[in-house]
Design a protein around this motif. Structure first.
Motif, PDB file in Angstrom:
ATOM      1  N   GLU A  20     -28.530  35.829   5.123  1.00 44.03           N
ATOM      2  CA  GLU A  20     -29.338  34.622   5.306  1.00 44.03           C
ATOM      3  C   GLU A  20     -28.526  33.429   5.830  1.00 44.03           C
ATOM      4  OE1 GLU A  20     -32.414  33.498   2.685  1.00 44.03           O
ATOM      5  OE2 GLU A  20     -32.556  35.488   1.796  1.00 44.03           O
ATOM      6  N   THR A  21     -27.734  33.670   6.852  1.00 44.49           N
ATOM      7  CA  THR A  21     -27.000  32.586   7.494  1.00 44.49           C
ATOM      8  C   THR A  21     -27.589  32.323   8.871  1.00 44.49           C
ATOM      9  OG1 THR A  21     -25.386  34.074   8.494  1.00 44.49           O
ATOM     10  CG2 THR A  21     -24.813  33.151   6.344  1.00 44.49           C
ATOM     11  N   LYS A  22     -27.311  31.141   9.374  1.00 44.90           N
ATOM     12  CA  LYS A  22     -27.634  30.789  10.761  1.00 44.90           C
ATOM     13  C   LYS A  22     -26.333  30.317  11.393  1.00 44.90           C
ATOM     14  CE  LYS A  22     -32.125  31.320  10.592  1.00 44.90           C
ATOM     15  NZ  LYS A  22     -32.874  32.252  11.368  1.00 44.90           N
ATOM     16  N   LEU A  23     -26.146  30.655  12.659  1.00 39.80           N
ATOM     17  CA  LEU A  23     -24.911  30.314  13.345  1.00 39.80           C
ATOM     18  C   LEU A  23     -25.231  29.750  14.721  1.00 39.80           C
ATOM     19  CD1 LEU A  23     -21.782  30.472  13.142  1.00 39.80           C
ATOM     20  CD2 LEU A  23     -21.953  32.708  14.235  1.00 39.80           C
ATOM     21  N   LEU A  24     -24.641  28.595  14.999  1.00 39.37           N
ATOM     22  CA  LEU A  24     -24.785  27.959  16.307  1.00 39.37           C
ATOM     23  C   LEU A  24     -23.434  27.939  17.004  1.00 39.37           C
ATOM     24  CD1 LEU A  24     -26.946  24.823  15.377  1.00 39.37           C
ATOM     25  CD2 LEU A  24     -27.733  26.963  16.403  1.00 39.37           C
ATOM     26  N   GLY A  25     -23.456  28.121  18.309  1.00 39.01           N
ATOM     27  CA  GLY A  25     -22.274  27.954  19.133  1.00 39.01           C
ATOM     28  C   GLY A  25     -22.408  26.658  19.907  1.00 39.01           C
ATOM     29  N   ILE A  26     -21.308  25.896  19.990  1.00 41.66           N
ATOM     30  CA  ILE A  26     -21.347  24.570  20.611  1.00 41.66           C
ATOM     31  C   ILE A  26     -20.232  24.456  21.640  1.00 41.66           C
ATOM     32  CG2 ILE A  26     -21.206  22.084  20.187  1.00 41.66           C
ATOM     33  CD1 ILE A  26     -21.997  22.820  17.210  1.00 41.66           C
ATOM     34  N   VAL A  27     -20.595  23.941  22.813  1.00 42.21           N
ATOM     35  CA  VAL A  27     -19.610  23.616  23.850  1.00 42.21           C
ATOM     36  C   VAL A  27     -19.606  22.107  23.990  1.00 42.21           C
ATOM     37  CG1 VAL A  27     -19.001  23.846  26.291  1.00 42.21           C
ATOM     38  CG2 VAL A  27     -20.039  25.782  25.070  1.00 42.21           C
ATOM     39  N   THR A  28     -18.405  21.521  23.901  1.00 44.52           N
ATOM     40  CA  THR A  28     -18.276  20.069  24.018  1.00 44.52           C
ATOM     41  C   THR A  28     -16.935  19.716  24.655  1.00 44.52           C
ATOM     42  OG1 THR A  28     -18.318  17.977  22.802  1.00 44.52           O
ATOM     43  CG2 THR A  28     -17.353  19.854  21.664  1.00 44.52           C
ATOM     44  N   THR A  29     -16.877  18.539  25.214  1.00 45.51           N
ATOM     45  CA  THR A  29     -15.637  18.054  25.809  1.00 45.51           C
ATOM     46  C   THR A  29     -14.833  17.219  24.822  1.00 45.51           C
ATOM     47  OG1 THR A  29     -16.797  16.091  26.620  1.00 45.51           O
ATOM     48  CG2 THR A  29     -16.633  17.983  28.114  1.00 45.51           C
ATOM     49  N   SER A 124     -28.079  15.567  21.656  1.00 40.52           N
ATOM     50  CA  SER A 124     -28.102  14.124  21.897  1.00 40.52           C
ATOM     51  C   SER A 124     -26.726  13.482  21.755  1.00 40.52           C
ATOM     52  CB  SER A 124     -29.083  13.445  20.930  1.00 40.52           C
ATOM     53  OG  SER A 124     -28.548  13.412  19.614  1.00 40.52           O
ATOM     54  N   ILE A 125     -25.741  14.224  21.269  1.00 43.81           N
ATOM     55  CA  ILE A 125     -24.390  13.684  21.068  1.00 43.81           C
ATOM     56  C   ILE A 125     -23.644  13.685  22.401  1.00 43.81           C
ATOM     57  CG2 ILE A 125     -22.168  14.112  19.940  1.00 43.81           C
ATOM     58  CD1 ILE A 125     -23.701  15.195  17.560  1.00 43.81           C
ATOM     59  N   PRO A 126     -23.022  12.557  22.756  1.00 46.01           N
ATOM     60  CA  PRO A 126     -22.259  12.506  24.010  1.00 46.01           C
ATOM     61  C   PRO A 126     -21.158  13.569  24.042  1.00 46.01           C
ATOM     62  CG  PRO A 126     -22.492  10.319  23.047  1.00 46.01           C
ATOM     63  CD  PRO A 126     -23.008  11.285  22.036  1.00 46.01           C
ATOM     64  N   GLY A 127     -21.052  14.249  25.158  1.00 49.93           N
ATOM     65  CA  GLY A 127     -20.021  15.269  25.341  1.00 49.93           C
ATOM     66  C   GLY A 127     -20.469  16.676  25.002  1.00 49.93           C
ATOM     67  N   VAL A 128     -21.605  16.822  24.320  1.00 52.00           N
ATOM     68  CA  VAL A 128     -22.110  18.166  24.000  1.00 52.00           C
ATOM     69  C   VAL A 128     -22.797  18.720  25.243  1.00 52.00           C
ATOM     70  CG1 VAL A 128     -23.737  19.509  22.616  1.00 52.00           C
ATOM     71  CG2 VAL A 128     -22.330  17.753  21.529  1.00 52.00           C
ATOM     72  N   GLN A 129     -22.309  19.864  25.690  1.00 49.79           N
ATOM     73  CA  GLN A 129     -22.818  20.469  26.918  1.00 49.79           C
ATOM     74  C   GLN A 129     -23.764  21.633  26.669  1.00 49.79           C
ATOM     75  OE1 GLN A 129     -19.067  21.459  28.700  1.00 49.79           O
ATOM     76  NE2 GLN A 129     -18.861  19.450  29.669  1.00 49.79           N
ATOM     77  N   LEU A 130     -23.574  22.318  25.533  1.00 55.48           N
ATOM     78  CA  LEU A 130     -24.385  23.495  25.248  1.00 55.48           C
ATOM     79  C   LEU A 130     -24.473  23.713  23.750  1.00 55.48           C
ATOM     80  CD1 LEU A 130     -25.734  26.220  26.355  1.00 55.48           C
ATOM     81  CD2 LEU A 130     -23.504  27.234  25.908  1.00 55.48           C
ATOM     82  N   VAL A 131     -25.668  24.071  23.293  1.00 53.77           N
ATOM     83  CA  VAL A 131     -25.898  24.489  21.909  1.00 53.77           C
ATOM     84  C   VAL A 131     -26.718  25.763  21.983  1.00 53.77           C
ATOM     85  CG1 VAL A 131     -26.905  23.906  19.676  1.00 53.77           C
ATOM     86  CG2 VAL A 131     -25.910  22.095  21.089  1.00 53.77           C
ATOM     87  N   THR A 132     -26.228  26.825  21.362  1.00 55.14           N
ATOM     88  CA  THR A 132     -26.923  28.099  21.405  1.00 55.14           C
ATOM     89  C   THR A 132     -26.877  28.772  20.041  1.00 55.14           C
ATOM     90  OG1 THR A 132     -27.096  30.209  22.583  1.00 55.14           O
ATOM     91  CG2 THR A 132     -24.886  29.395  22.169  1.00 55.14           C
ATOM     92  N   GLU A 133     -27.949  29.453  19.705  1.00 57.17           N
ATOM     93  CA  GLU A 133     -27.969  30.198  18.453  1.00 57.17           C
ATOM     94  C   GLU A 133     -27.328  31.559  18.682  1.00 57.17           C
ATOM     95  OE1 GLU A 133     -30.967  31.603  14.872  1.00 57.17           O
ATOM     96  OE2 GLU A 133     -31.793  30.527  16.584  1.00 57.17           O
ATOM     97  N   LEU A 134     -26.470  31.952  17.750  1.00 57.27           N
ATOM     98  CA  LEU A 134     -25.794  33.245  17.828  1.00 57.27           C
ATOM     99  C   LEU A 134     -26.349  34.158  16.739  1.00 57.27           C
ATOM    100  CD1 LEU A 134     -22.135  31.911  18.130  1.00 57.27           C
ATOM    101  CD2 LEU A 134     -23.641  32.622  19.977  1.00 57.27           C
ATOM    102  N   THR A 135     -26.564  35.395  17.081  1.00 55.46           N
ATOM    103  CA  THR A 135     -27.000  36.357  16.080  1.00 55.46           C
ATOM    104  C   THR A 135     -25.776  37.092  15.548  1.00 55.46           C
ATOM    105  OG1 THR A 135     -27.349  38.077  17.736  1.00 55.46           O
ATOM    106  CG2 THR A 135     -29.245  36.677  17.183  1.00 55.46           C
ATOM    107  N   ASN A 136     -25.873  37.560  14.319  1.00 51.97           N
ATOM    108  CA  ASN A 136     -24.750  38.266  13.703  1.00 51.97           C
ATOM    109  C   ASN A 136     -24.335  39.492  14.508  1.00 51.97           C
ATOM    110  OD1 ASN A 136     -24.701  36.421  11.639  1.00 51.97           O
ATOM    111  ND2 ASN A 136     -25.934  37.656  10.253  1.00 51.97           N
TER     112      ASN A 136
END
Length: 147
Positions: A20-29, A124-136
């Motif tokens: 029962e976890t959720k995982l997000l991947g984030i790309v930012t500068t 909405s955060i400056p510098g965030v380029q990508l937010v994606t949900e990752l599956t286990n």
């Protein structure tokens, strides 16, 4: 006398950790400390670095330390962990070299609405380029995220 080789079966530990976890991947500068500052100030969170759960990996005869930031929601069992995926040119999860951070939510149910709100706020955060949900299933080295 024949020697017996014992092998530790970690699959149950891994399955239990990711239950029962959720995982997000984030790309930012943005660097990790600045990114957490933005999360805390813009989203009203309270991420703090937790050296006790820092991930230590030995690769290529070198030791790498991947910082983990933690935030526990008040009046809830939900815990948020923000993993830095890059340290000194090495990746915590090499299969996700394009991601700078991994945001793990666990210990309580995370609804799709809540997860969608987090994704919208992150974008909405400056510098965030990508937010994606990752599956286990996409994570090859799950054991690296366990502290």
């Amino acid at each position: 006398m024949a020697s017996v080789k014992l092998e530790l079966d970690t699959q149950n530990i891994i399955d239990s950790f990711f239950d029962e976890t959720k995982l997000l991947g984030i790309v930012t500068t943005v660097k990790d400390y600045r990114f957490c500052w933005n999360l805390n100030n813009m989203l009203g969170l309270n991420f703090r670095i937790n050296h006790d759960i820092e991930i230590k990996l030995v690769r290529k005869k070198r030791t790498y330390f991947f910082s983990v930031y933690e935030y526990r929601e008040p009046h809830s069992a939900l815990c948020h962990y923000l993993y830095n995926n890059l340290y000194d040119g090495e990746y915590l999860l090499p299969e996700f070299k394009n991601l700078d951070f991994l945001w793990l939510m666990k210990n309580d149910t995370v609804t799709e609405d809540y997860l969608d709100q987090i994704k919208i706020m992150l974008r909405s955060i400056p510098g965030v380029q990508l937010v994606t949900e990752l599956t286990n299933e996409k994570i090859k080295n799950k054991e690296y995220l366990i502290f």
